[in-house]
Enzyme design. Structure first.
Site, short mmCIF file in Angstrom:
data_model
loop_
_atom_site.label_atom_id
_atom_site.label_comp_id
_atom_site.label_asym_id
_atom_site.label_seq_id
_atom_site.Cartn_x
_atom_site.Cartn_y
_atom_site.Cartn_z
N THR A 181 11.34 -17.39 -4.01
CA THR A 181 11.85 -17.44 -2.98
C THR A 181 13.08 -18.52 -3.23
O THR A 181 13.44 -19.02 -4.27
CB THR A 181 10.73 -18.25 -1.78
OG1 THR A 181 11.49 -18.27 -0.63
CG2 THR A 181 10.43 -19.57 -2.36
N ARG B 266 0.93 -1.13 0.04
CA ARG B 266 -0.12 0.11 0.01
C ARG B 266 0.72 1.39 0.08
O ARG B 266 0.20 2.46 0.15
CB ARG B 266 -0.99 0.09 1.31
CG ARG B 266 -2.15 -1.03 1.11
CD ARG B 266 -3.07 -0.45 0.15
NE ARG B 266 -3.81 0.62 0.79
CZ ARG B 266 -4.85 0.74 1.30
NH1 ARG B 266 -5.33 -0.44 1.81
NH2 ARG B 266 -5.42 1.91 1.84
N HIS C 194 16.38 -10.56 3.53
CA HIS C 194 16.58 -11.08 2.31
C HIS C 194 16.28 -9.94 1.14
O HIS C 194 15.24 -10.08 0.45
CB HIS C 194 16.13 -12.29 1.98
CG HIS C 194 16.81 -13.07 0.75
ND1 HIS C 194 16.74 -14.27 0.43
CD2 HIS C 194 17.22 -12.55 -0.45
CE1 HIS C 194 17.26 -14.74 -0.47
NE2 HIS C 194 17.75 -13.64 -1.13
N HIS D 126 8.28 -16.69 6.58
CA HIS D 126 6.97 -16.88 6.11
C HIS D 126 5.68 -17.54 7.01
O HIS D 126 4.72 -17.13 7.36
CB HIS D 126 6.79 -17.59 4.69
CG HIS D 126 5.56 -17.73 4.06
ND1 HIS D 126 5.04 -16.76 3.09
CD2 HIS D 126 4.68 -18.76 4.16
CE1 HIS D 126 3.81 -17.09 2.84
NE2 HIS D 126 3.51 -18.27 3.51
N ARG E 143 16.36 -8.26 -2.42
CA ARG E 143 16.54 -8.81 -3.70
C ARG E 143 16.47 -7.52 -4.63
O ARG E 143 16.28 -6.19 -4.21
CB ARG E 143 15.29 -9.71 -4.36
CG ARG E 143 15.32 -10.77 -3.40
CD ARG E 143 14.27 -11.92 -4.15
NE ARG E 143 14.55 -13.09 -3.55
CZ ARG E 143 14.32 -14.03 -2.47
NH1 ARG E 143 13.67 -13.17 -1.79
NH2 ARG E 143 14.44 -15.11 -2.18
N GLU F 138 20.99 -12.33 4.09
CA GLU F 138 21.01 -13.13 3.32
C GLU F 138 20.69 -12.81 1.83
O GLU F 138 20.15 -11.90 1.57
CB GLU F 138 20.37 -14.31 3.54
CG GLU F 138 18.61 -14.16 3.36
CD GLU F 138 17.97 -15.24 4.08
OE1 GLU F 138 18.43 -16.27 4.75
OE2 GLU F 138 16.82 -15.69 3.34
N HIS G 10 13.91 -22.59 5.78
CA HIS G 10 12.98 -22.63 4.55
C HIS G 10 12.02 -23.76 5.04
O HIS G 10 12.33 -25.00 5.03
CB HIS G 10 13.73 -23.14 3.35
CG HIS G 10 12.94 -22.98 2.11
ND1 HIS G 10 12.86 -21.75 1.71
CD2 HIS G 10 11.76 -23.32 1.55
CE1 HIS G 10 12.36 -21.51 0.69
NE2 HIS G 10 11.57 -22.49 0.60
#
Length: 240
Positions: A100, A18, A43, A214, A45, A70, A190
């Site tokens: 991911t 948003r 992480h 997550h 990106r 990471e 993970h």
């Protein structure tokens, strides 16, 4: 004691959906630490679709526990890590468009690349961890890459665990034993969650750290953040 490092990428994803600053990433990180987590993971990106590079710089000023960055070691990522100097950097072989993380490093094929990167980070006092599959050969060669630690990619464990916990953990126990033999510290991450984390931690006592994002944030929608952190701390320490 195994540390719980909370990956806060999903908090940034929600904020970015948003615009603005809701939820406030910095405040959430402060709360996560207050509730007992022993580390924060991000992480970033290249497209900055969740954690932004500026978030990483701001979090360096905020995080009072262990800070773990990471990602794939592109030039921009390396420059960011060298600027921020976190406690730990975890090298992950993600393609720029990966949703991911989905695989560990081939530590034989990329030995020279990883060795040079690890050497540069270690000159700045940054602990280095290499993301690997539960393969004893890849673990053994991570030592030759100059890593201080490895992080075991646990998606396969999470997939097999509901059918056969014993089969799910077997390769990870072997990889953990090899890491111990090589003098490598051991992390994991993970798809670890409240359903499968306790068994993993109990069977790999040398586990130093788990990075979970997550599943933890999803659980917090129902349980609240404080109660979720409490339950994950219990699971990773062998309590329920």
């Amino acid at each position: 004691m195994t540390k719980l490092s909370v990956n806060v990428n999903k908090i940034a994803t929600l904020r970015n959906a948003r615009g603005g600053n809701l939820p406030d990433l910095i405040q959430v990180v402060k709360d996560i630490e207050k509730f007992g987590a022993q580390g924060i993971t991000v992480h970033p990106r290249p497209d900055e679709r969740h954690i932004r590079y500026e978030d990483v710089r701001n979090l360096k000023k905020t995080v009072t526990t262990e800070f773990n960055i990471e990602g794939y070691p592109s030039k921009d990522f390396i420059d960011l890590v060298m600027e921020v100097k976190p406690h730990q950097v975890t090298l992950v072989p993600d393609a720029p468009d990966a949703i991911t993380s989905n695989n560990g490093w081939d530590t034989i094929k990329y030995q020279e690349l990883l060795f040079n990167i690890c050497r540069n980070f270690k000159t700045e006092g940054i602990r280095t961890s290499i993301f690997v599959n539960p393969d004893t050969v890849m673990v053994r060669n991570a030592k030759l890459c100059g890593a201080d630690r490895i992080e075991l990619y646990t998606e396969n464990y999470a997939k097999i665990y509901p059918v056969s916990p014993e089969n799910a953990i077997k390769d990870y126990c072997n990889a953990a034993a090899e890491a111990l033999k090589q003098g490598l510290g051991l992390n994991a991450g993970h798809d670890l969650n409240l359903y499968n984390l306790n068994y993993f931690a109990k069977n790999i006592p040398q586990l130093l750290e788990v990075s979970i994002g997550h599943a933890l944030i999803c659980d917090a929608l129902y349980l609240g953040l404080e109660e979720t952190i409490r339950r994950y701390l219990g699971a990773v320490s062998g309590r329920r």
